[in-house]
Write a protein that holds these residues in place. Sequence first.
Motif, short mmCIF file in Angstrom:
data_model
loop_
_atom_site.label_atom_id
_atom_site.label_comp_id
_atom_site.label_asym_id
_atom_site.label_seq_id
_atom_site.Cartn_x
_atom_site.Cartn_y
_atom_site.Cartn_z
N ASP A 1 -3.71 2.88 -0.84
CA ASP A 1 -2.51 2.50 -1.60
C ASP A 1 -2.15 3.59 -2.62
N ALA A 2 -3.14 4.17 -3.27
CA ALA A 2 -2.87 5.24 -4.24
C ALA A 2 -2.28 6.47 -3.55
N ASN A 3 -2.81 6.82 -2.39
CA ASN A 3 -2.29 7.98 -1.66
C ASN A 3 -0.86 7.74 -1.19
N ILE A 4 -0.59 6.54 -0.68
CA ILE A 4 0.77 6.21 -0.25
C ILE A 4 1.71 6.23 -1.46
N GLY A 5 1.27 5.64 -2.57
CA GLY A 5 2.08 5.64 -3.79
C GLY A 5 2.39 7.04 -4.26
N PHE A 6 1.38 7.92 -4.25
CA PHE A 6 1.59 9.31 -4.65
C PHE A 6 2.61 9.97 -3.72
N HIS A 7 2.43 9.79 -2.42
CA HIS A 7 3.28 10.42 -1.43
C HIS A 7 4.74 9.99 -1.60
N VAL A 8 4.95 8.68 -1.64
CA VAL A 8 6.30 8.14 -1.78
C VAL A 8 6.88 8.51 -3.14
N GLY A 9 6.07 8.38 -4.19
CA GLY A 9 6.53 8.70 -5.54
C GLY A 9 6.88 10.16 -5.72
N SER A 10 6.31 11.02 -4.91
CA SER A 10 6.60 12.46 -4.98
C SER A 10 7.81 12.84 -4.15
N GLY A 11 8.39 11.87 -3.44
CA GLY A 11 9.57 12.16 -2.63
C GLY A 11 9.27 12.86 -1.33
N LEU A 12 8.01 12.80 -0.89
CA LEU A 12 7.64 13.47 0.35
C LEU A 12 8.15 12.66 1.55
N PRO A 13 8.36 13.32 2.68
CA PRO A 13 8.90 12.61 3.84
C PRO A 13 7.90 11.63 4.43
N GLY A 14 8.43 10.57 5.04
CA GLY A 14 7.60 9.61 5.73
C GLY A 14 7.68 8.23 5.13
N ASP A 15 7.47 7.23 6.00
CA ASP A 15 7.44 5.85 5.54
C ASP A 15 6.00 5.35 5.55
N ARG A 16 5.80 4.13 5.10
CA ARG A 16 4.45 3.57 4.97
C ARG A 16 3.68 3.61 6.30
#
Length: 193
Positions: free
Chosen positions: A132-147
């Motif tokens: 969850d933390a890694n997904i949150g970081f990824h999404v929060g950083s605006g990186l491409p990709g969905d959950r």
Amino acid sequence: MRQNPARRTALLDAAIEVLAREGSRGLTLRAVDKEAGVPTGTASNYFAHRADMLGQVMARTRERLTPDPAELAGTMTAEPSHDLVRTLMRQVVDRMRRDRSSHLALLELRLEATRRPELHTELARFFGEELDANIGFHVGSGLPGDRTGLILLYLAMQGLIVDELTVPELLTPHRTGELIDAMVARLLPADGD
């Protein structure tokens, strides 16, 4: 329980090394004392029992495997893109190569958790929080990709890491960097793909 944080950290690092080298059956308080180079009985002053130590080992592996904040900040100055995701995934593999013991210890904990329900519950929580933390970081950083794509990338990277740890020659002809490039491209397609 003793509260010397430096000694506790040294004992946990010793436990990680024992787990990585000897497996969970070799992990005893006495083995940790020996690995840490401390008098017999020292670990029992810091851990109520083996299960207590295993829980703390999980937390210590998180500390050891967390990216250096300055390095991560430098990496994250790049524009959010597939190239940045590839760089981040290569850094994960580089950290694994620098600290194989932490990854091997986590593999041993996974195996041990199949036999110990109380450890299974704690390990599932631990890995769930990490994901969850890694997904949150990824999404929060605006990186491409969905959950879903990120979970698939997590699973692919876990497989790559296990093979790199256990049978590295298996992936040598395929070049890890090229595999990471393909995983990112296929699992996190660009908008409209």
